[in-house]
Scaffold this active site. Structure first.
Site, mmCIF file in Angstrom:
data_model
loop_
_atom_site.group_PDB
_atom_site.id
_atom_site.type_symbol
_atom_site.label_atom_id
_atom_site.label_comp_id
_atom_site.label_asym_id
_atom_site.label_seq_id
_atom_site.Cartn_x
_atom_site.Cartn_y
_atom_site.Cartn_z
ATOM 1 N N SER A 124 4.536 -7.589 1.807
ATOM 2 C CA SER A 124 3.434 -7.100 2.637
ATOM 3 C C SER A 124 3.641 -5.627 2.980
ATOM 4 C CB SER A 124 3.421 -7.924 3.926
ATOM 5 O OG SER A 124 2.618 -7.321 4.892
ATOM 6 N N TYR A 148 8.143 -11.611 11.321
ATOM 7 C CA TYR A 148 7.467 -11.829 10.038
ATOM 8 C C TYR A 148 7.846 -10.724 9.049
ATOM 9 C CZ TYR A 148 3.801 -11.692 6.495
ATOM 10 O OH TYR A 148 3.146 -11.625 5.300
ATOM 11 N N LYS A 152 10.169 -10.720 5.434
ATOM 12 C CA LYS A 152 9.766 -10.188 4.117
ATOM 13 C C LYS A 152 10.813 -9.205 3.600
ATOM 14 C CE LYS A 152 5.941 -12.400 3.520
ATOM 15 N NZ LYS A 152 5.871 -13.415 2.477
HETATM 16 P P1 NAD Z 1 -1.612 -19.193 3.166
HETATM 17 O O1 NAD Z 1 -1.037 -19.680 4.453
HETATM 18 O O2 NAD Z 1 -3.047 -19.433 2.910
HETATM 19 O O3 NAD Z 1 -0.780 -19.779 1.936
HETATM 20 C C1 NAD Z 1 0.602 -20.059 2.023
HETATM 21 C C2 NAD Z 1 0.837 -21.426 1.416
HETATM 22 O O4 NAD Z 1 2.225 -21.736 1.479
HETATM 23 C C3 NAD Z 1 0.107 -22.551 2.156
HETATM 24 O O5 NAD Z 1 -0.562 -23.366 1.219
HETATM 25 C C4 NAD Z 1 1.231 -23.316 2.869
HETATM 26 O O6 NAD Z 1 0.913 -24.682 3.030
HETATM 27 C C5 NAD Z 1 2.386 -23.083 1.918
HETATM 28 N N1 NAD Z 1 3.719 -23.156 2.549
HETATM 29 C C6 NAD Z 1 4.142 -22.525 3.668
HETATM 30 N N2 NAD Z 1 5.421 -22.849 3.908
HETATM 31 C C7 NAD Z 1 5.822 -23.680 2.927
HETATM 32 C C8 NAD Z 1 7.031 -24.365 2.631
HETATM 33 N N3 NAD Z 1 8.108 -24.256 3.413
HETATM 34 N N4 NAD Z 1 7.069 -25.147 1.538
HETATM 35 C C9 NAD Z 1 5.997 -25.276 0.734
HETATM 36 N N5 NAD Z 1 4.823 -24.679 0.961
HETATM 37 C C10 NAD Z 1 4.740 -23.888 2.046
HETATM 38 O O7 NAD Z 1 -1.279 -17.632 3.085
HETATM 39 P P2 NAD Z 1 -1.804 -16.545 2.053
HETATM 40 O O8 NAD Z 1 -2.692 -15.621 2.780
HETATM 41 O O9 NAD Z 1 -2.258 -17.175 0.804
HETATM 42 O O10 NAD Z 1 -0.444 -15.753 1.804
HETATM 43 C C11 NAD Z 1 0.400 -16.045 0.719
HETATM 44 C C12 NAD Z 1 1.648 -15.162 0.814
HETATM 45 O O11 NAD Z 1 1.244 -13.805 0.839
HETATM 46 C C13 NAD Z 1 2.461 -15.390 2.087
HETATM 47 O O12 NAD Z 1 3.827 -15.340 1.744
HETATM 48 C C14 NAD Z 1 2.093 -14.219 2.968
HETATM 49 O O13 NAD Z 1 3.149 -13.848 3.824
HETATM 50 C C15 NAD Z 1 1.839 -13.132 1.937
HETATM 51 N N6 NAD Z 1 0.909 -12.086 2.420
HETATM 52 C C16 NAD Z 1 -0.320 -12.451 2.883
HETATM 53 C C17 NAD Z 1 -1.176 -11.468 3.372
HETATM 54 C C18 NAD Z 1 -2.525 -11.841 3.943
HETATM 55 O O14 NAD Z 1 -3.077 -11.053 4.713
HETATM 56 N N7 NAD Z 1 -3.104 -12.990 3.600
HETATM 57 C C19 NAD Z 1 -0.783 -10.131 3.356
HETATM 58 C C20 NAD Z 1 0.470 -9.799 2.861
HETATM 59 C C21 NAD Z 1 1.319 -10.795 2.389
HETATM 60 C C1 WQD Z 2 -7.246 -5.220 10.713
HETATM 61 C C2 WQD Z 2 -7.946 -4.297 11.703
HETATM 62 C C3 WQD Z 2 -7.328 -4.694 13.992
HETATM 63 C C4 WQD Z 2 -9.116 -8.685 14.311
HETATM 64 C C5 WQD Z 2 -2.091 -8.099 9.481
HETATM 65 C C6 WQD Z 2 -0.611 -8.305 9.468
HETATM 66 C C7 WQD Z 2 -0.018 -7.807 8.183
HETATM 67 C C8 WQD Z 2 -0.731 -8.403 6.971
HETATM 68 C C9 WQD Z 2 -2.205 -8.287 7.077
HETATM 69 C C10 WQD Z 2 0.477 -10.292 6.142
HETATM 70 C C11 WQD Z 2 -7.023 -3.768 12.809
HETATM 71 C C12 WQD Z 2 -8.787 -4.998 13.785
HETATM 72 C C13 WQD Z 2 -8.674 -7.457 13.853
HETATM 73 C C14 WQD Z 2 -10.152 -8.731 15.285
HETATM 74 C C15 WQD Z 2 -10.238 -6.332 15.250
HETATM 75 N N1 WQD Z 2 -0.458 -9.806 6.813
HETATM 76 N N2 WQD Z 2 -9.232 -6.292 14.315
HETATM 77 N N3 WQD Z 2 -10.674 -7.544 15.714
HETATM 78 O O1 WQD Z 2 -3.295 -5.893 11.525
HETATM 79 O O2 WQD Z 2 -3.685 -4.723 9.318
HETATM 80 O O3 WQD Z 2 -2.357 -6.727 9.363
HETATM 81 O O4 WQD Z 2 -2.654 -8.777 8.353
HETATM 82 O O5 WQD Z 2 1.375 -9.719 5.586
HETATM 83 O O6 WQD Z 2 1.332 -8.137 8.201
HETATM 84 O O7 WQD Z 2 -0.039 -7.594 10.560
HETATM 85 O O8 WQD Z 2 -4.804 -6.914 9.764
HETATM 86 O O9 WQD Z 2 -6.928 -8.140 9.803
HETATM 87 O O10 WQD Z 2 -5.340 -8.381 11.759
HETATM 88 O O11 WQD Z 2 -6.553 -6.237 11.438
HETATM 89 O O12 WQD Z 2 -10.749 -5.299 15.685
HETATM 90 O O13 WQD Z 2 -10.566 -9.794 15.741
HETATM 91 O O14 WQD Z 2 -8.957 -5.048 12.394
HETATM 92 O O15 WQD Z 2 -7.115 -4.092 15.237
HETATM 93 O O16 WQD Z 2 -7.438 -2.463 13.095
HETATM 94 P P1 WQD Z 2 -3.531 -5.977 10.080
HETATM 95 P P2 WQD Z 2 -5.927 -7.533 10.698
#
Ligand code: NAD
Ligand code: WQD
Length: 338
Positions: A124, A148, A152
Site C-alpha cells: 500500500s 496496518y 505491510k
Molecule cells: P478485502 O478485505 O476485500 O479482501 C481481502 C480478502 O482476504 C478477503 O476475502 C478476506 O476474507 C481474506 N482474508 C483476510 N484474512 C485472511 C486469512 N487470514 N486467511 C485467508 N483469507 C483471509 O480487501 P481488498 O480491498 O481486496 O484488499 C486486498 C489486499 O490489498 C489487502 O492485503 C489490502 O491490505 C491490500 N490493499 C488494499 C487497498 C484498498 O484500498 N482496498 C489499498 C492498498 C492495499
Molecule cells: C480518501 C479521501 C479522506 C471518507 C486509506 C488507507 C490506506 C489505503 C487506502 C489500504 C481522504 C476523504 C474519506 C469519507 C472523506 N488502504 N474522506 N469522507 O485515507 O487515502 O487511505 O485507504 O492500504 O492505507 O489509509 O483513503 O478513501 O479513506 O480517503 O472526506 O467518508 O477521502 O479524508 O481525503 P485514504 P480514504
C-alpha cells in the site's frame, strides 16, 4: 500459469481473478471469508465462463496451505489476504500483526515446502508515511504511521530476506494507491462490512440511500478546493497490473516494490462531482472536521510500473464512478442482498 490466489474472494481479488482467467491462467483461491462472501466467487465463475477451485482456509494454517500447494503446484502466488482497516489496526494491533504478518510467514513456509518461488504481494502507498516530496516514487523513505502500515512494511522486509535466502525466488510488492471502481458488468464490486472507511464506498452508499449523507473530512486544506487529494485507480487497471507483474516475475530474481497508481491527484469534491454526473444522483454532503491522521495529498510516480511491467492506468475517473454506480445500484446491499 498456475496461480494460487490468497484472499481471492475479496474486492481486489475477485477483479484480478477475472483478469487472470481471461488471460488463460489456472487459479486456486484460498480465503477464510473473514471479509468476503463465497457468492463473489460464484459470480466470478459465471462472468469468466470457467470453473476453478476455492478452499476455505485461514492462511495461518500452514499445514492445510502446504497440502493445498503440494496438490496444486502453483508457479506463482498472489497474496491479497489481509486485514485492511487502518482505524481497526490501531485498536487491535495484535490481530493485524497476526493476520497480516504471521499469515504471510505461514504462506512463505508453505511455499518453501512446495518449492514455490514467485510471489506478488498487495502492499500500500501507506508505507511511505507523510510525503517528503510528491509524487511518491519507490525511493521515497518509508515510515509506517499505524499498525496496518507497519504490517505491510514488515512483510516487505520479510520478502526481501526470503528472496536473498534462496536463489531463484522473486517477490514483487505492488504498492496500491486508492483502488476504486468495479467490473463493467456490475456483478462484482467493493462490499464493505458495516460502515465503510473509504471515500468511494461512502459516496456510493449515500447515492443508493444506505447512508444519509457524505461527511467530507476537512475543507480547509491548502488545495484547490480545500479537500484532500488522492490518486484513485480503477480496480480493473489494478487487476491488469497483477497480470503484468506475473509476466515480469519471469525476469526478476529478487525483491522489488512498484507503485500502482495513475499519477494524478483528485480532491474529494472533484470525485463527488464526477460521481454525481455519472450517476445522475445528488450526493448530500456535510463539510466536517479533518480526520485524524489524514494527509493532504497522496499521488504516485507510476513510471517504474510503466518501465518494468509495461503497465499504465487506462481508465479515467468517469469510468471509476460509472462502474462503481453500476455495481452499487444493481446490488444496493452488496452480496448479502442475494
Ligand atoms: P478485502 O478485505 O476485500 O479482501 C481481502 C480478502 O482476504 C478477503 O476475502 C478476506 O476474507 C481474506 N482474508 C483476510 N484474512 C485472511 C486469512 N487470514 N486467511 C485467508 N483469507 C483471509 O480487501 P481488498 O480491498 O481486496 O484488499 C486486498 C489486499 O490489498 C489487502 O492485503 C489490502 O491490505 C491490500 N490493499 C488494499 C487497498 C484498498 O484500498 N482496498 C489499498 C492498498 C492495499
Ligand atoms: C480518501 C479521501 C479522506 C471518507 C486509506 C488507507 C490506506 C489505503 C487506502 C489500504 C481522504 C476523504 C474519506 C469519507 C472523506 N488502504 N474522506 N469522507 O485515507 O487515502 O487511505 O485507504 O492500504 O492505507 O489509509 O483513503 O478513501 O479513506 O480517503 O472526506 O467518508 O477521502 O479524508 O481525503 P485514504 P480514504
Amino acid at each position: 500459469m498456475k496461480v494460487l490466489v490468497t484472499g481471492g474472494a475479496g474486492y481486489i481479488g475477485t477483479h484480478t481473478l477475472l483478469e487472470l482467467l481471461g488471460c488463460g491462467h489456472d487459479v486456486l483461491v484460498v480465503d477464510n471469508y473473514s471479509n468476503s462472501s463465497p457468492i463473489a466467487l460464484q459470480r466470478v465463475r459465471k462472468l469468466a465462463g470457467r470453473d476453478f477451485e476455492s478452499l476455505q482456509i485461514d492462511i495461518r494454517d500452514t499445514e492445510q496451505l502446504t497440502e493445498a500447494m503440494l496438490e496444486f503446484q502453483p508457479q506463482a502466488v498472489i497474496h491479497f489476504a489481509g486485514l485492511k482497516a487502518v482505524g481497526e489496526s490501531v485498536e487491535q494491533p495484535l490481530r493485524y500483526y497476526s493476520n497480516n504478518v504471521d499469515g504471510s510467514i505461514s504462506l512463505l513456509l508453505a511455499m518453501d515446502k512446495a518449492a514455490g518461488h514467485n510471489f506478488i504481494f498487495s502492499s500500500s502507498a501507506t508505507v511511505y508515511g507523510a510525503p517528503q516530496y510528491l509524487p511518491y516514487d519507490e525511493k521515497h523513505p518509508v515510515k509506517a504511521v499505524n499498525p496496518y502500515g507497519s504490517s505491510k512494511l514488515m512483510v516487505e522486509e520479510i520478502l526481501g530476506d526470503w528472496c536473498k535466502s534462496a536463489p531463484g525466488t522473486a517477490a514483487i510488492s505492488l504498492r496500491y494507491f486508492n483502488p476504486v471502481g468495479a467490473h463493467t458488468s456490475g456483478e462484482i464490486g467493493e462490499d464493505p462490512q458495516g460502515i465503510p472507511n473509504n471515500l468511494m464506498p461512502c459516496i456510493a452508499q449515500t447515492a443508493v440511500g444506505r447512508l444519509p449523507q457524505l461527511k467530507v473530512f476537512g475543507s480547509d486544506y491548502d488545495k484547490r478546493d480545500g479537500t484532500g487529494e488522492r490518486d484513485y485507480i480503477h480496480v480493473m487497471d489494478l487487476a491488469r497490473a497483477h497480470v503484468a507483474a506475473l509476466d515480469y516475475l519471469e525476469q526478476c530474481n529478487s525483491f522489488d516494490a512498484i507503485n500502482i497508481g495513475t499519477g494524478k491527484g483528485l480532491t474529494v469534491l472533484e470525485l463527488v462531482k464526477t460521481f454525481e454526473q455519472s450517476s445522475q444522483q445528488v450526493i448530500p454532503l456535510e463539510l466536517v472536521e479533518r480526520r485524524a491522521g489524514d494527509l493532504v495529498s497522496v499521488y504516485a510516480d507510476a513510471s517504474k510500473a510503466s518501465r518494468l511491467l509495461n503497465w499504465s492506468a487506462e481508465l479515467d475517473v468517469d469510468a471509476m464512478c460509472r462502474d462503481t454506480w453500476r455495481w452499487q445500484s444493481q446490488n444496493p446491499q452488496g452480496y448479502s442482498g442475494e
